[in-house]
Design an enzyme around this catalytic site. Structure first.
Site, PDB file in Angstrom:
ATOM      1  N   HIS A   1     123.222  65.057  51.643  1.00 32.05           N
ATOM      2  CA  HIS A   1     122.877  66.424  51.349  1.00 32.05           C
ATOM      3  C   HIS A   1     123.319  66.842  50.016  1.00 32.05           C
ATOM      4  O   HIS A   1     124.305  66.478  49.385  1.00 32.05           O
ATOM      5  CB  HIS A   1     123.785  67.236  52.533  1.00 32.05           C
ATOM      6  CG  HIS A   1     123.312  67.214  53.643  1.00 32.05           C
ATOM      7  ND1 HIS A   1     124.022  65.851  54.567  1.00 32.05           N
ATOM      8  CD2 HIS A   1     122.715  67.761  54.774  1.00 32.05           C
ATOM      9  CE1 HIS A   1     123.642  66.185  55.832  1.00 32.05           C
ATOM     10  NE2 HIS A   1     122.704  67.218  55.824  1.00 32.05           N
TER      11      HIS A   1
ATOM     12  N   ASP B   1     118.998  66.580  52.269  1.00 32.54           N
ATOM     13  CA  ASP B   1     118.529  67.613  52.980  1.00 32.54           C
ATOM     14  C   ASP B   1     119.164  68.648  52.527  1.00 32.54           C
ATOM     15  O   ASP B   1     120.202  68.683  51.559  1.00 32.54           O
ATOM     16  CB  ASP B   1     118.937  67.597  54.675  1.00 32.54           C
ATOM     17  CG  ASP B   1     117.908  66.791  55.472  1.00 32.54           C
ATOM     18  OD1 ASP B   1     117.452  65.980  54.879  1.00 32.54           O
ATOM     19  OD2 ASP B   1     118.294  66.681  56.690  1.00 32.54           O
TER      20      ASP B   1
END
Length: 470
Positions: A189, A45
């Protein structure tokens, strides 16, 4: 003021809180974990990041791993080359809003604009639009289910707090190793430029991920993009049936076997799971005319076909809908028709049949095989047949898929019971060349025998006449 507060609480509960809880707890309208043997899905993400995302792509390439990137649109602007590299190396690109803001604090129209703007950036870079969406923090509002119907919402099964630099690479690795299991959808991430994240946190993530991937490779795991995980999961679920479902199917098939024995049905071919069985019986319906001439009337002899439900059950287990089941079943019928024609040609009981006859809900495409399709005359038989066949489909197919298929008005005709009839002239044309040659030879021999017998009879009559004269 108190009433205003309560109303605000109620609105936020139904707008945001309950949809989030339902999605996370029950997986409603979202995908968050796979059912597979040796596959893991890596998802990232908040990127792309000009520093850490290229390093991540290099790492994935070393292990021949495929991943899914849920990008933030504002971070992707000006990073077209990076997006193209993701696509060219076989990774999947999804949407994580244009800015990293929760759907709880945005109106439905704003959420839609965020998604469309991000999708435009993806399309400009790669030439295609994304079909997967992960809302920031996994939070959805009640309108997301309808407004985002064209997107598949992807959540996760494991999250490690890797956006915080203080976690450290070693502790992060230990957390990840606990989730070295098939079907996991890992949330990581590749960018630390969002609210609450540390800018350099992805450095620790890359260190921990490399150790994780090395151990996974030793254990025989592979890393797949989210669409592959979903595809494998669908196939696995189709093959898996609950104990109760298996018991019901077993009892149904036992009943079918008893029916075959009681009514002396004959198996078509030598396979343990033939496409169908048949019996020679009498037609009891109204008179029907065939398109190519001829007709069938009450009292005519027919070969009554019955699909083999063991085969139907096997096909249904790996089909996504009754319609798909029907298409595959018709292919099996097409392959079996020459066998049926040969068997009927050799069956003395079927010598005088006028047609091949059956009633089924699986009839789409049957006319291509030479069957003529007729609606059932409304009455007790039609109603009872409809109930029986719908019950059969529910037992042998995926009930959820059956429900979806039934609600589609444009497909309702494809799974409603119809009567199929194939004139005997058409079924004969399916007979193999060898069988036709044998039949023609038998007919020629029969005609020769008849002539010999007729000639012998004439000679005997002539001798008898002469004897009488003497």
């Amino acid at each position: 003021m108190e009433n205003l507060f309560l109303w605000g609480f109620y609105v936020m509960t139904f707008y945001a809180f309950l949809p989030g809880v339902i999605s996370r707890t029950f997986g409603f309208r979202v995908f968050k974990k796979g059912k597979v043997e040796k596959e893991i899905a890596l998802t990232f993400d908040d990127g792309p990041d000009p520093v850490y995302t290229p390093q991540l792509l290099d790492l994935l390439a070393r292990y021949n791993a495929k991943a899914t990137f849920f990008i933030v649109g504002s971070h992707a602007e000006g990073q077209q080359e990076l997006l193209r590299r993701m696509q060219e190396e076989g990774h999947t690109i999804g949407i994580h809003n244009y800015v990293h803001k929760s759907n709880w604090v945005m109106r439905p129209r704003t959420v839609r604009r965020q998604i469309e703007k991000t999708n435009d950036i993806i399309e400009q870079a790669t030439g295609s639009r994304a079909i997967y969406y992960r809302p920031p923090w996994g939070i959805v509002n009640v309108f997301d289910y309808s407004n985002l119907g064209y997107l598949r919402i992807i959540l996760w099964s494991a999250m490690f707090g890797d956006w915080r630099k203080s976690v450290g690479a070693e502790r992060l690795k230990k957390r990840m190793m606990k989730k070295l299991r098939p079907g996991e959808v890992l949330l990581l991430h590749d960018c630390g430029d969002t609210l609450g994240a540390d800018h350099d946190a992805p450095r620790n993530m890359l260190t921990a991920l490399e150790a994780y991937m090395e151990e996974a490779a030793k254990r025989g795991y592979t890393f797949v993009a989210i669409e592959e995980m979903m595809k494998l999961t669908d196939a696995k679920r189709a093959m898996h049936r609950s104990l109760g479902k298996r018991i019901i199917i077993s009892l149904w098939l036992m009943w079918e076997q008893a029916f075959h024995t009681l009514f002396r049905l004959k198996k078509v071919g030598d396979s343990d799971t033939p496409a169908f069985h048949y019996r020679v019986t009498t037609y009891n319906g109204d008179e029907l005319k065939f398109e190519q001439g001829g007709s069938i009337a009450k009292g005519d002899t027919v070969a009554e076909l019955h699909f083999d439900n063991r085969m139907l059950s096997s096909i249904a287990a790996t089909s996504k809908s009754p319609l798909a089941t029907g298409i595959r079943m018709l292919r099996e019928v097409e392959r079996a028709l020459p066998q049926l024609a040969d068997q009927l040609s050799a069956d003395p009981d079927a010598k005088h049949i006028k047609a091949v006859y059956g009633v089924t809900m699986i009839h789409r495409g049957a006319d291509r095989l030479g069957f003529e399709i007729f609606k059932l005359k409304e009455g007790l038989f039609a109603k009872s047949t409809r109930i029986y066949l719908k019950l059969l489909l529910k037992v042998l197919t995926n009930t959820k898929q059956y429900g979806k298929e039934r609600k589609r008005k444009d497909r309702s005709e494809a799974i409603s019971p119809r009567m199929l009839l194939m004139p005997v002239q058409k079924i004969v044309s399916y007979a193999t060349v060898q069988t036709r040659m044998i039949k023609e030879e038998v007919e020629r021999v029969s005609e020769s025998v008849d002539r010999v017998i007729s000639g012998a009879a004439e000679d005997a009559s002539s001798i008898g006449s002469k004897t009488t004269a003497i």
